[in-house]
Design an enzyme around this catalytic site. Structure first.
Site, PDB file in Angstrom:
ATOM      1  N   ARG A  76      -8.837  -7.353  11.175  1.00  0.00           N
ATOM      2  CA  ARG A  76      -8.303  -8.493  10.435  1.00  0.00           C
ATOM      3  C   ARG A  76      -7.206  -8.068   9.472  1.00  0.00           C
ATOM      4  O   ARG A  76      -7.366  -7.108   8.718  1.00  0.00           O
ATOM      5  CB  ARG A  76      -9.419  -9.182   9.652  1.00  0.00           C
ATOM      6  CG  ARG A  76     -10.471  -9.828  10.532  1.00  0.00           C
ATOM      7  CD  ARG A  76     -11.644 -10.386   9.736  1.00  0.00           C
ATOM      8  NE  ARG A  76     -12.562 -11.064  10.646  1.00  0.00           N
ATOM      9  CZ  ARG A  76     -13.557 -10.465  11.305  1.00  0.00           C
ATOM     10  NH1 ARG A  76     -13.749  -9.149  11.161  1.00  0.00           N
ATOM     11  NH2 ARG A  76     -14.337 -11.158  12.115  1.00  0.00           N
ATOM     12  N   HIS A 101      -7.217  -9.272  15.593  1.00  0.00           N
ATOM     13  CA  HIS A 101      -7.074  -8.626  16.910  1.00  0.00           C
ATOM     14  C   HIS A 101      -5.774  -8.975  17.630  1.00  0.00           C
ATOM     15  O   HIS A 101      -5.766  -9.262  18.830  1.00  0.00           O
ATOM     16  CB  HIS A 101      -8.260  -8.982  17.795  1.00  0.00           C
ATOM     17  CG  HIS A 101      -9.561  -8.362  17.378  1.00  0.00           C
ATOM     18  ND1 HIS A 101      -9.643  -7.182  16.683  1.00  0.00           N
ATOM     19  CD2 HIS A 101     -10.852  -8.788  17.577  1.00  0.00           C
ATOM     20  CE1 HIS A 101     -10.920  -6.888  16.470  1.00  0.00           C
ATOM     21  NE2 HIS A 101     -11.668  -7.844  16.994  1.00  0.00           N
ATOM     22  N   HIS A 175     -12.835  -3.301  23.075  1.00  0.00           N
ATOM     23  CA  HIS A 175     -13.786  -4.241  22.477  1.00  0.00           C
ATOM     24  C   HIS A 175     -14.947  -4.535  23.430  1.00  0.00           C
ATOM     25  O   HIS A 175     -15.400  -5.685  23.522  1.00  0.00           O
ATOM     26  CB  HIS A 175     -13.054  -5.527  22.083  1.00  0.00           C
ATOM     27  CG  HIS A 175     -13.697  -6.263  20.944  1.00  0.00           C
ATOM     28  ND1 HIS A 175     -14.752  -7.112  21.114  1.00  0.00           N
ATOM     29  CD2 HIS A 175     -13.419  -6.263  19.620  1.00  0.00           C
ATOM     30  CE1 HIS A 175     -15.097  -7.637  19.952  1.00  0.00           C
ATOM     31  NE2 HIS A 175     -14.308  -7.122  19.018  1.00  0.00           N
ATOM     32  N   SER A 176     -15.442  -3.522  24.116  1.00  0.00           N
ATOM     33  CA  SER A 176     -16.616  -3.715  24.972  1.00  0.00           C
ATOM     34  C   SER A 176     -17.872  -3.919  24.133  1.00  0.00           C
ATOM     35  O   SER A 176     -18.079  -3.247  23.120  1.00  0.00           O
ATOM     36  CB  SER A 176     -16.819  -2.509  25.891  1.00  0.00           C
ATOM     37  OG  SER A 176     -15.819  -2.454  26.883  1.00  0.00           O
ATOM     38  N   TYR A 177     -18.703  -4.852  24.588  1.00  0.00           N
ATOM     39  CA  TYR A 177     -20.026  -5.079  23.996  1.00  0.00           C
ATOM     40  C   TYR A 177     -21.047  -4.350  24.866  1.00  0.00           C
ATOM     41  O   TYR A 177     -21.235  -4.693  26.035  1.00  0.00           O
ATOM     42  CB  TYR A 177     -20.383  -6.558  23.987  1.00  0.00           C
ATOM     43  CG  TYR A 177     -19.574  -7.452  23.081  1.00  0.00           C
ATOM     44  CD1 TYR A 177     -20.184  -8.085  21.997  1.00  0.00           C
ATOM     45  CD2 TYR A 177     -18.234  -7.717  23.328  1.00  0.00           C
ATOM     46  CE1 TYR A 177     -19.468  -8.958  21.178  1.00  0.00           C
ATOM     47  CE2 TYR A 177     -17.511  -8.579  22.525  1.00  0.00           C
ATOM     48  CZ  TYR A 177     -18.130  -9.192  21.447  1.00  0.00           C
ATOM     49  OH  TYR A 177     -17.412 -10.055  20.647  1.00  0.00           O
ATOM     50  N   ASP A 248     -20.532  -6.105  10.849  1.00  0.00           N
ATOM     51  CA  ASP A 248     -19.159  -6.322  11.306  1.00  0.00           C
ATOM     52  C   ASP A 248     -18.259  -5.510  10.379  1.00  0.00           C
ATOM     53  O   ASP A 248     -17.294  -6.014   9.819  1.00  0.00           O
ATOM     54  CB  ASP A 248     -18.794  -7.810  11.261  1.00  0.00           C
ATOM     55  CG  ASP A 248     -17.542  -8.132  12.073  1.00  0.00           C
ATOM     56  OD1 ASP A 248     -16.922  -7.184  12.597  1.00  0.00           O
ATOM     57  OD2 ASP A 248     -17.172  -9.312  12.168  1.00  0.00           O
ATOM     58  N   GLU A 309     -15.786  -0.171  17.735  1.00  0.00           N
ATOM     59  CA  GLU A 309     -14.337  -0.295  17.813  1.00  0.00           C
ATOM     60  C   GLU A 309     -13.677   0.848  17.039  1.00  0.00           C
ATOM     61  O   GLU A 309     -13.485   0.768  15.833  1.00  0.00           O
ATOM     62  CB  GLU A 309     -13.901  -1.658  17.271  1.00  0.00           C
ATOM     63  CG  GLU A 309     -14.561  -2.829  17.981  1.00  0.00           C
ATOM     64  CD  GLU A 309     -14.541  -4.103  17.160  1.00  0.00           C
ATOM     65  OE1 GLU A 309     -13.462  -4.465  16.627  1.00  0.00           O
ATOM     66  OE2 GLU A 309     -15.613  -4.742  17.027  1.00  0.00           O
TER      67      GLU A 309
END
Length: 346
Positions: A76, A101, A175-177, A248, A309
């Site tokens: 951000r 992003h 940004h893989s979960y 986060d 990340e």
């Protein structure tokens, strides 16, 4: 080892990398994103360990950035603006008043050129995109290359390279979960994480860094000796509450140790070890996911995936003592993050 390319339509391609241990990774050229990672569990059962849409076209409007290469700036940027060289640049405001992003038309929305390759030791794909001057509000014509490589040691390596013709700002990440249970059988609450970080970055209620670096001692943010992600989900402290009861947050890595992050899932026996030359990592526990998304295996839900990340910090645009994201004209940007997949000893 094997690499193949399959056309989804006239412009979208899916590249599959597979090693001799049957680990396979699917990469979509739209957003240079990972859509599948299949690895064995302790019993040899092959299952997917990342979140992905059942319908590929859902990636076109994907607010969750599933598996994507994000940028030009991951994270951000407060109030969607920054100063560089005495000039103020205005960016897309795509999360309240802030820029997230790379904005509305970030790298996750681009179709990347692809070139596959195979050697004796690895298979891979090179994805390339040229982003024009002032695209999304960022200065500089910039050439970006992301290379995914899979080897027979069970290691996925992501190399990032970029060069700009003007001074600009840049920090890229994937940004893989991840969900090491396999096929999304359970939440990530019981994933055990060891993260070599003594400080995390404090956030305000809009998830913007305050400029304070907080010691992890005696907090739910202390992963130095391994703890379950549920620590900040089921017994949240104030900072966890700001993130909708989870994480986060940006962690500053202690790089005197190898293996920046180790993730274990006790039921499946899967282990993921992350190494990076980036200065920090954002740990995000899928706090904004809900049950409206049709994923490959099931409907989504909160805490169904966790991201790591690896990146520098956009907070450096406001605070001097943060890992900076400035990229000088004609200086190469080169970063690497690797993910090694293994299983516990029986």
């Amino acid at each position: 080892m094997h690499v193949e390319t399959n056309a989804i339509d006239d412009t979208w391609k899916l590249i599959t990398l597979k090693n001799d241990q049957n680990i396979s990774i699917d990469i979509l050229n739209y957003g240079a994103r990972i859509t599948n990672i299949t690895v064995p569990d302790k019993d040899g059962k092959l299952e997917n360990i990342v979140l992905s849409y059942a319908d590929y076209k859902k990636y076109k409007n994907d607010p969750n950035y599933f598996g994507a290469t994000v940028g030009r700036v991951a994270g951000r940027i407060a109030n969607s603006k920054f100063e560089l060289g005495g000039k103020t640049y205005i960016l897309d405001a795509n999360e309240s008043n802030h820029h997230l992003h790379g904005g509305v038309n970030g790298l996750h929305q681009m179709i990347w050129k692809t070139q596959t390759f195979k050697t004796d030791s690895e298979v891979g794909v090179e994805l390339q995109h040229n982003d024009s001057n002032m695209s999304g509000g960022y200065p500089g014509n910039i050439k970006i290359t992301v290379t995914y490589k899979l080897n027979n040691d069970g290691e996925l390596i992501i190399d990032y390279y970029a060069i700009s013709d003007e001074d600009t700002i840049l920090t890229l990440t994937n940004h893989s979960y991840f969900n090491l249970n396999g096929n999304l059988k359970r939440s990530i609450n019981n994933h055990l994480v060891r993260l070599n970080s003594s400080y995390f970055v404090e956030l305000d209620e809009e998830l913007i860094p305050t400029g304070n670096k907080i010691k992890v001692d005696n907090t739910t943010f202390d992963f130095r000796d391994e703890q379950a992600l549920k620590a900040g989900i089921e017994t949240p402290q104030k900072q966890n509450q700001y993130a909708k009861n989870g994480y986060d947050h940006y962690f500053l890595l202690d790089h005197q140790k190898r293996n920046s992050v180790i993730v274990k899932e006790p039921n499946s026996g899967r282990i993921m070890t992350i190494e990076t030359d980036q200065p920090g990592v954002v740990l995000y526990t899928g706090n904004n996911l809900d049950d409206t998304l049709e994923l490959t295996e099931r409907k989504s839900e909160k805490y169904l995936g966790v991201t790591f990340e690896t990146q520098s910090s956009p907070a450096s645009l406001e605070f001097d003592d943060f890992p900076n994201i400035l990229l000088n004209a004609n200086d190469p940007y080169q970063k690497r993050t690797s993910y090694k997949f293994s299983i516990t000893d029986k």
